[in-house]
Write a protein that holds these residues in place. Structure first.
Motif, PDB file in Angstrom:
ATOM      1  N   VAL A  53       0.779  -1.370   0.078  1.00  0.00           N
ATOM      2  CA  VAL A  53      -0.300  -0.235  -0.275  1.00  0.00           C
ATOM      3  C   VAL A  53       1.088   1.297  -0.184  1.00  0.00           C
ATOM      4  O   VAL A  53       1.915   1.171   1.128  1.00  0.00           O
ATOM      5  CB  VAL A  53      -1.283  -0.549   1.218  1.00  0.00           C
ATOM      6  CG1 VAL A  53      -2.044  -1.260   0.720  1.00  0.00           C
ATOM      7  CG2 VAL A  53      -0.487  -0.383   2.284  1.00  0.00           C
ATOM      8  N   PRO A  54       0.553   2.443  -0.785  1.00  0.00           N
ATOM      9  CA  PRO A  54       1.307   3.022  -1.539  1.00  0.00           C
ATOM     10  C   PRO A  54       0.915   4.307  -0.115  1.00  0.00           C
ATOM     11  O   PRO A  54      -0.380   4.592   0.881  1.00  0.00           O
ATOM     12  CB  PRO A  54       1.237   3.554  -2.462  1.00  0.00           C
ATOM     13  CG  PRO A  54      -0.981   3.480  -2.420  1.00  0.00           C
ATOM     14  CD  PRO A  54      -0.744   2.433  -1.652  1.00  0.00           C
ATOM     15  N   ALA A  55       2.359   5.324   0.096  1.00  0.00           N
ATOM     16  CA  ALA A  55       2.001   6.341   0.849  1.00  0.00           C
ATOM     17  C   ALA A  55       1.369   7.782   0.182  1.00  0.00           C
ATOM     18  O   ALA A  55       1.390   7.710  -0.828  1.00  0.00           O
ATOM     19  CB  ALA A  55       3.125   7.063   1.334  1.00  0.00           C
ATOM     20  N   LYS A  56       0.877   8.558   0.661  1.00  0.00           N
ATOM     21  CA  LYS A  56       0.629   9.814  -0.189  1.00  0.00           C
ATOM     22  C   LYS A  56       0.878  10.693   0.200  1.00  0.00           C
ATOM     23  O   LYS A  56       1.277  11.379   0.906  1.00  0.00           O
ATOM     24  CB  LYS A  56      -0.931   9.513  -0.007  1.00  0.00           C
ATOM     25  CG  LYS A  56      -2.093   9.347   0.925  1.00  0.00           C
ATOM     26  CD  LYS A  56      -2.672  11.033   1.724  1.00  0.00           C
ATOM     27  CE  LYS A  56      -2.763  10.962   2.886  1.00  0.00           C
ATOM     28  NZ  LYS A  56      -3.549  12.789   3.307  1.00  0.00           N
ATOM     29  N   VAL A  57       0.765  11.813  -0.553  1.00  0.00           N
ATOM     30  CA  VAL A  57       0.847  13.332  -0.402  1.00  0.00           C
ATOM     31  C   VAL A  57      -0.412  14.198  -0.728  1.00  0.00           C
ATOM     32  O   VAL A  57      -0.803  13.788  -2.212  1.00  0.00           O
ATOM     33  CB  VAL A  57       2.545  14.376  -1.052  1.00  0.00           C
ATOM     34  CG1 VAL A  57       1.656  13.833  -2.861  1.00  0.00           C
ATOM     35  CG2 VAL A  57       2.442  15.760  -1.257  1.00  0.00           C
ATOM     36  N   ASN A  58      -1.112  14.851  -0.402  1.00  0.00           N
ATOM     37  CA  ASN A  58      -2.682  16.056  -0.727  1.00  0.00           C
ATOM     38  C   ASN A  58      -1.231  17.125  -1.467  1.00  0.00           C
ATOM     39  O   ASN A  58      -1.161  17.583  -0.666  1.00  0.00           O
ATOM     40  CB  ASN A  58      -3.025  16.612   0.267  1.00  0.00           C
ATOM     41  CG  ASN A  58      -3.795  15.372   0.981  1.00  0.00           C
ATOM     42  OD1 ASN A  58      -2.721  14.601   1.936  1.00  0.00           O
ATOM     43  ND2 ASN A  58      -4.649  15.104   1.275  1.00  0.00           N
TER      44      ASN A  58
ATOM     45  N   ILE B 103       5.246  21.818   0.102  1.00  0.00           N
ATOM     46  CA  ILE B 103       3.916  21.796   1.160  1.00  0.00           C
ATOM     47  C   ILE B 103       4.364  20.674   1.982  1.00  0.00           C
ATOM     48  O   ILE B 103       5.000  20.176   1.800  1.00  0.00           O
ATOM     49  CB  ILE B 103       2.936  21.564   0.554  1.00  0.00           C
ATOM     50  CG1 ILE B 103       3.007  20.528  -0.315  1.00  0.00           C
ATOM     51  CG2 ILE B 103       2.163  22.760  -0.078  1.00  0.00           C
ATOM     52  CD1 ILE B 103       2.002  19.945  -0.900  1.00  0.00           C
ATOM     53  N   VAL B 104       3.723  21.603   3.684  1.00  0.00           N
ATOM     54  CA  VAL B 104       2.703  19.746   4.455  1.00  0.00           C
ATOM     55  C   VAL B 104       2.393  19.204   3.855  1.00  0.00           C
ATOM     56  O   VAL B 104       1.631  19.864   3.285  1.00  0.00           O
ATOM     57  CB  VAL B 104       2.740  20.551   5.482  1.00  0.00           C
ATOM     58  CG1 VAL B 104       2.044  19.913   6.244  1.00  0.00           C
ATOM     59  CG2 VAL B 104       3.975  22.063   6.184  1.00  0.00           C
ATOM     60  N   SER B 105       3.056  18.376   4.258  1.00  0.00           N
ATOM     61  CA  SER B 105       1.861  16.971   3.617  1.00  0.00           C
ATOM     62  C   SER B 105       0.620  16.668   3.879  1.00  0.00           C
ATOM     63  O   SER B 105       1.084  16.446   5.817  1.00  0.00           O
ATOM     64  CB  SER B 105       2.272  15.639   3.544  1.00  0.00           C
ATOM     65  OG  SER B 105       1.988  14.520   2.879  1.00  0.00           O
ATOM     66  N   GLY B 106      -0.676  16.967   4.164  1.00  0.00           N
ATOM     67  CA  GLY B 106      -1.837  16.726   5.079  1.00  0.00           C
ATOM     68  C   GLY B 106      -1.835  17.365   6.004  1.00  0.00           C
ATOM     69  O   GLY B 106      -2.057  18.661   5.853  1.00  0.00           O
TER      70      GLY B 106
END
Ligand code: C5P
Length: 337
Positions: free
Chosen positions: A8-13, A266-269
């Motif tokens: 399962v992957p990590a994410k960034v918004n 950016i700050v992620s989430g």
């Protein structure tokens, strides 16, 4: 089946626009999720009792009881399909973390998605993508996206996800902080900052009443172009001021990234991980070295995006010789298409 492993992957918004809190305490969101090629692995196997073991990045701060999001996902799947679906009294869940545990539950959403996909396969439950998505939404706001992967628009709590049209591959640097931030605390700080500014505007200061959040159409066009230089300046996160107010060192990390030529920083989430967009792979590696040298974070990683969502990578059949290995034909997305 004796064991199934999902990745399962990590994410960034890429965009995180936060509306005012609703009656349930949740904030109405418009967000653009982007899955990153940094993966946790979740293995599930039939057992006499339920158990969770966690190894790898930040494993010690992950809860092992029924509060673990992967365990909650398994419980939600049993609720959805019925207890008869289990082929043993319990499930042993093993999580190998590469996504750092940045907040109390961050990365937990990914693990929940992994557990859903893996148990769907283990039990032959046969839930479709959409059906798994419905179970995911009950477990946490970001679980649905971890199932889907790629680049997607999230609405509501972030749980209503639709794939977005996006071209190209992007090279990111993630900077992980030594500290943790709790997601509810960051949302609460966002509300406080906004209330403070609204108070100032009543006294003649600048207005800051958040209207309903809107999808940034320029960002969506940049994603269709596949040009990192177009995407970088359009990255936005309404939770960033709140995360920085709780952890002021993040300001230095963001500034260091910009100084070293990041196209976007950016700050992620809800943080505290920061994400920096590089021009290409070489630039991202240089950026990672500079950020590591600047001493503004605990550790850095270079990752590409978009990445696929939760995927079964191996399944060992009872009495069989071992695992079905990962590969293009074995690695397939969650559920029936
Ligand atoms: O849904 P999930 O349990 O992942 O959310 C964690 C916390 O983040 C919530 O309890 C809430 O405080 C905050 N949150 C929010 N608005 C959202 C998503 C999360 O306030 N849309």
């Amino acid at each position: 089946m004796t064991a199934v492993t999902a990745r399962v992957p990590a994410k960034v918004n890429l965009q995180l626009s936060v509306g005012p809190p609703g009656a349930d305490g949740y904030h109405d969101l418009v967000t653009v999720f982007h899955a990153l090629a940094l993966f946790d692995e979740v293995t599930v196997a039939p057992a006499d009792t339920d158990s969770v073991v966690v190894s790898g990045e930040g494993a010690r701060s992950v809860p092992l009881g029924p509060d673990n999001l992967a365990a909650r996902a398994v419980a939600a799947l049993v609720d959805a399909v019925g207890p008869g679906v289990r082929d043993a009294p319990g499930v042993a869940i093993e999580i190998r973390k590469r996504i750092p545990v940045a907040a109390g539950r961050a990365g937990g959403s990914a693990d929940a998605a992994g557990a859903l996909v893996a148990c769907n396969e283990l039990w032959g439950a046969g839930l479709s993508h959409q059906e798994l998505g419905e179970v995911a939404a009950k477990v946490g706001s970001d679980v649905g996206f971890a199932l889907l992967g790629g680049t997607a628009v999230g609405l509501g709590r972030g749980d209503r996800v639709t794939p977005a049209l996006a071209a190209g591959a992007y090279h990111w640097v993630l900077a992980f902080a030594a500290e943790q931030l709790s997601t509810p605390a960051v949302y609460a700080a966002c509300d406080r900052l906004r209330a403070g500014r609204a108070g100032q505007s009543d006294a003649g200061g600048e207005a800051d009443h958040p209207g309903p959040p809107q999808l940034n159409t320029a960002l969506m066009a940049a994603l269709r172009s596949g040009e990192p230089a177009e995407l970088g300046p359009l990255l936005s996160n309404d939770l960033q001021p709140a995360a920085v107010s709780l952890l002021p060192r993040l300001r230095q990390a963001l500034a260091a990234g910009r100084e070293h030529g990041a196209l976007g920083a950016i700050v992620s989430g809800s943080g505290p991980t920061c994400a920096f967009l590089g021009r290409d792979g070489t630039h991202a590696r240089d950026l990672a070295v500079s950020l590591a040298g600047a001493g503004v974070c605990r550790t850095v990683a270079t990752v590409t995006g978009p990445a696929p969502g939760a995927t079964v990578i191996s399944a060992a059949a009872a009495g069989g010789p071992g695992t079905r290995p990962a590969g293009p034909e074995a690695g397939r997305p969650a559920g029936r298409p």
